[in-house]
Design an enzyme around this catalytic site. Structure first.
Site, PDB file in Angstrom:
ATOM      1  N   ASP A 143       2.467   5.783  -6.522  1.00  0.00           N
ATOM      2  CA  ASP A 143       3.833   5.664  -5.783  1.00  0.00           C
ATOM      3  C   ASP A 143       4.959   5.738  -6.637  1.00  0.00           C
ATOM      4  OD1 ASP A 143       2.651   5.353  -3.230  1.00  0.00           O
ATOM      5  OD2 ASP A 143       2.162   3.497  -3.771  1.00  0.00           O
ATOM      6  N   HIS A 145       0.938  -1.254   0.138  1.00  0.00           N
ATOM      7  CA  HIS A 145      -0.053   0.076  -0.008  1.00  0.00           C
ATOM      8  C   HIS A 145       0.914   1.349  -0.031  1.00  0.00           C
ATOM      9  CE1 HIS A 145      -3.517   2.188   0.514  1.00  0.00           C
ATOM     10  NE2 HIS A 145      -3.591   1.981   1.788  1.00  0.00           N
ATOM     11  N   HIS A 168      -1.979  -2.164 -10.001  1.00  0.00           N
ATOM     12  CA  HIS A 168      -2.974  -1.643  -9.047  1.00  0.00           C
ATOM     13  C   HIS A 168      -4.515  -2.575  -9.127  1.00  0.00           C
ATOM     14  CE1 HIS A 168      -5.472   1.051  -7.130  1.00  0.00           C
ATOM     15  NE2 HIS A 168      -4.438   1.724  -6.668  1.00  0.00           N
TER      16      HIS A 168
HETATM   17  N1  COA Z   1       5.560  -6.112 -10.126  1.00  0.00           N
HETATM   18  C1  COA Z   1       5.564  -7.208 -10.990  1.00  0.00           C
HETATM   19  N2  COA Z   1       4.302  -7.996 -11.146  1.00  0.00           N
HETATM   20  C2  COA Z   1       3.252  -7.512 -10.643  1.00  0.00           C
HETATM   21  C3  COA Z   1       3.212  -6.321 -10.076  1.00  0.00           C
HETATM   22  C4  COA Z   1       4.493  -5.986  -9.635  1.00  0.00           C
HETATM   23  N3  COA Z   1       4.414  -4.477  -9.077  1.00  0.00           N
HETATM   24  N4  COA Z   1       1.804  -6.047  -9.637  1.00  0.00           N
HETATM   25  C5  COA Z   1       1.230  -7.094 -10.321  1.00  0.00           C
HETATM   26  N5  COA Z   1       1.910  -7.833 -10.830  1.00  0.00           N
HETATM   27  C6  COA Z   1       1.586  -9.278 -11.714  1.00  0.00           C
HETATM   28  C7  COA Z   1       1.443 -10.226 -10.603  1.00  0.00           C
HETATM   29  O1  COA Z   1       2.608 -11.039 -10.290  1.00  0.00           O
HETATM   30  C8  COA Z   1       0.154 -11.167 -11.113  1.00  0.00           C
HETATM   31  O2  COA Z   1       0.808 -11.920 -12.258  1.00  0.00           O
HETATM   32  P1  COA Z   1       0.491 -13.647 -12.124  1.00  0.00           P
HETATM   33  O3  COA Z   1      -1.158 -13.594 -12.098  1.00  0.00           O
HETATM   34  O4  COA Z   1       1.381 -13.950 -13.131  1.00  0.00           O
HETATM   35  O5  COA Z   1       0.804 -13.890 -10.562  1.00  0.00           O
HETATM   36  C9  COA Z   1      -0.664  -9.755 -11.828  1.00  0.00           C
HETATM   37  O6  COA Z   1       0.405  -8.920 -12.036  1.00  0.00           O
HETATM   38  C10 COA Z   1      -1.697  -9.543 -11.003  1.00  0.00           C
HETATM   39  O7  COA Z   1      -1.236  -9.068  -9.895  1.00  0.00           O
HETATM   40  P2  COA Z   1      -1.968  -9.332  -8.353  1.00  0.00           P
HETATM   41  O8  COA Z   1      -0.976  -9.182  -7.513  1.00  0.00           O
HETATM   42  O9  COA Z   1      -2.820 -10.267  -8.258  1.00  0.00           O
HETATM   43  O10 COA Z   1      -2.533  -7.930  -8.418  1.00  0.00           O
HETATM   44  P3  COA Z   1      -3.431  -7.476  -6.837  1.00  0.00           P
HETATM   45  O11 COA Z   1      -4.674  -6.447  -7.615  1.00  0.00           O
HETATM   46  O12 COA Z   1      -3.820  -8.373  -6.037  1.00  0.00           O
HETATM   47  O13 COA Z   1      -2.241  -6.425  -6.143  1.00  0.00           O
HETATM   48  C11 COA Z   1      -0.783  -4.618  -5.862  1.00  0.00           C
HETATM   49  C12 COA Z   1      -2.136  -5.024  -6.367  1.00  0.00           C
HETATM   50  C13 COA Z   1      -0.737  -3.123  -6.118  1.00  0.00           C
HETATM   51  C14 COA Z   1      -0.671  -5.071  -4.394  1.00  0.00           C
HETATM   52  C15 COA Z   1       0.188  -5.322  -6.593  1.00  0.00           C
HETATM   53  O14 COA Z   1      -0.011  -4.702  -7.885  1.00  0.00           O
HETATM   54  C16 COA Z   1       1.483  -4.907  -6.053  1.00  0.00           C
HETATM   55  O15 COA Z   1       2.033  -5.634  -5.288  1.00  0.00           O
HETATM   56  N6  COA Z   1       2.255  -3.695  -6.579  1.00  0.00           N
HETATM   57  C17 COA Z   1       3.424  -3.515  -5.910  1.00  0.00           C
HETATM   58  C18 COA Z   1       3.395  -2.617  -4.663  1.00  0.00           C
HETATM   59  C19 COA Z   1       2.808  -1.312  -5.077  1.00  0.00           C
HETATM   60  O16 COA Z   1       3.140  -0.471  -5.868  1.00  0.00           O
HETATM   61  N7  COA Z   1       1.735  -0.699  -4.123  1.00  0.00           N
HETATM   62  C20 COA Z   1       1.247   0.439  -4.151  1.00  0.00           C
HETATM   63  C21 COA Z   1      -0.255   0.480  -4.705  1.00  0.00           C
HETATM   64  S1  COA Z   1      -1.036   1.957  -4.858  1.00  0.00           S
END
Ligand code: COA
Length: 386
Positions: free
Chosen positions: A323, A227, A266
């Site tokens: 971010d 987050h 996201h």
């Molecule tokens: N880097 C690499 N791969 C990513 C990614 C990232 N930052 N964000 C998503 N993905 C990939 C996942 O590995 C997943 O691939 P898979 O199906 O092969 O495993 C796919 O994209 C979907 O991601 P998922 O984790 O299911 O999405 P989510 O909705 O559960 O999570 C976040 C959303 C924001 C938690 C996630 O994108 C993330 O961890 N981002 C990095 C942290 C971040 O920047 N957070 C701030 C958010 S405002």
């Protein structure tokens, strides 16, 4: 279909796509790549409004009239001076305390000195919200000095919240451009629907608890690297890469080890870049030019290129979120990295408080069910037989 099967079908990991309540505060239009507070596009608010006015809009549901804004700003100004007991507690925290942990403790502690601490009416909550917005920014600005046992600068009553934060933190008057860009950052982070920290705030609010408890819990939720904590992780990534020619190899190693790249992806913006990232990139470009420092943005753009190419090659494109570019903006504003997430909290304080008040206006306890996947009907084994 049995009841258990039905429940399993309804279950969405991470509540993905689940509508968990009604709200009039924030609309995220992921398809149109737009974000609205109380019906106003944030792209307009960052041009025409200021953080104080936007906070009022979020809390009250409408833009203030002139006299209302003057009175709101006056209440904010008078709350900028932090109770000495809160400052003293800041000096007593162990050396090296994480700034988000410090902020969480100090915001919680501030409740004891709030004149409305025992009043949970809408009017009192508006007053407490006003003080919380001012105090959180003032505490965050003073944290580095307090942590080093130095006397922080007193707030300047002539300054806006954005100007004052930079003034108290940096010990100099910010330029007009720095203050405007920081003010825009505060506006852009002020709310974002039922994100994890805001939902946390609403869950606490729905028990009819108090606003300080609600926002303290929210700060804890925001801290996590999935987050708000991601903005610090972005900066650490840029720092660990160090130079443009190392981006490609560093990113390939991250991809190979399956690490998530901070600042990308996201839950809501699945098919496009976060609109806040678009606006923050423009701010990062403006600051880079003004400060003659292009390294951060060049490295950021190279990271973005690598992530785009890699994710598209997997047919799972991911885009920058709020971010990603805020890290460069804050760094160019000379803000230390360990204050990036606390700043997010200062800004989101406006949204958390608005959601607290809205939750109380039409409250129902938030209490979802779990899908039980554990053992059943085990025979109890006496301790000597285990
Ligand atoms: N880097 C690499 N791969 C990513 C990614 C990232 N930052 N964000 C998503 N993905 C990939 C996942 O590995 C997943 O691939 P898979 O199906 O092969 O495993 C796919 O994209 C979907 O991601 P998922 O984790 O299911 O999405 P989510 O909705 O559960 O999570 C976040 C959303 C924001 C938690 C996630 O994108 C993330 O961890 N981002 C990095 C942290 C971040 O920047 N957070 C701030 C958010 S405002």
């Amino acid at each position: 279909m049995t009841q258990a099967q039905e429940t399993k079908q309804d279950f969405k990991a991470g509540l993905d796509g689940v509508v968990a309540g009604e709200s009039r505060i924030c609309l995220i239009d992921g398809n149109a790549q737009k974000l609205f507070y109380r019906g106003y596009n944030v792209a307009d608010l960052i041009v025409h409004s200021c953080f104080e006015e936007t906070a009022y809009l979020l809390l009250k549901g409408q833009l203030p009239k002139s006299a209302e804004l003057v009175s709101f700003k006056a209440s904010i100004q008078s709350a900028l001076t932090i109770d000495p007991a809160v400052c003293e507690l800041a000096t007593k925290l162990p050396k090296g305390t994480d700034k988000m942990d410090a902020l969480r403790s100090l915001v919680s502690f501030a409740q004891h000195f709030d004149p409305d601490s025992k009043d949970n009416s809408t009017e009192a909550n508006f007053r407490k919200a006003t003080r919380l917005i001012a105090q959180t920014l003032s505490i965050a600005a003073q944290l580095p000095a307090l942590a080093e046992g130095k006397k922080p600068l007193a707030p300047n009553p002539a300054f806006s919240l954005a100007q004052n934060f930079l003034y108290q933190l940096l010990g100099r008057d910010p330029s007009a451009a720095e203050a405007k860009i920081f003010d825009q950052c505060l506006i852009l982070h002020a709310d974002h629907g039922f994100n994890a920290s805001t939902f946390t705030a609403r869950i606490v609010a729905a028990t009819l608890s108090d606003i300080h408890s609600s926002v303290t819990a929210a700060i804890g939720a925001l801290k996590g690297p999935l987050h708000g904590g991601a903005n610090q992780e972005v900066m650490k990534l840029i720092d660990s890469i160090g130079s443009l020619n190392k981006v490609e190899s560093h990113m390939q190693e991250m991809f190979a080890t399956g690490k998530k790249v901070p600042g990308f992806g996201h839950r809501v913006y699945r098919n496009c870049e976060d609109p806040r990232a678009v606006l923050l990139r423009a701010s990062a470009e403006e600051l880079s030019k003004a400060k003659g420092n292009h390294d951060l943005l060049d490295i950021s753009q190279a990271i973005r290129k690598a992530v785009t190419e890699h994710s598209e090659s997997r047919s799972k494109p991911i885009y920058p979120n709020v971010d990603f570019y805020s890290a460069s903006v804050y760094s160019l504003l000379e803000i230390p990295t360990d204050l990036f997430t606390p700043i997010f909290a200062c800004s989101r304080m406006a949204g958390w408080c608005a959601h607290f008040i809205e939750q109380h206006e039409n409250n129902r306890l938030i209490r979802p069910e779990e899908l039980y996947i554990g053992e059943r009907d085990l025979a109890y084994a006496p301790i000597e037989n285990r």
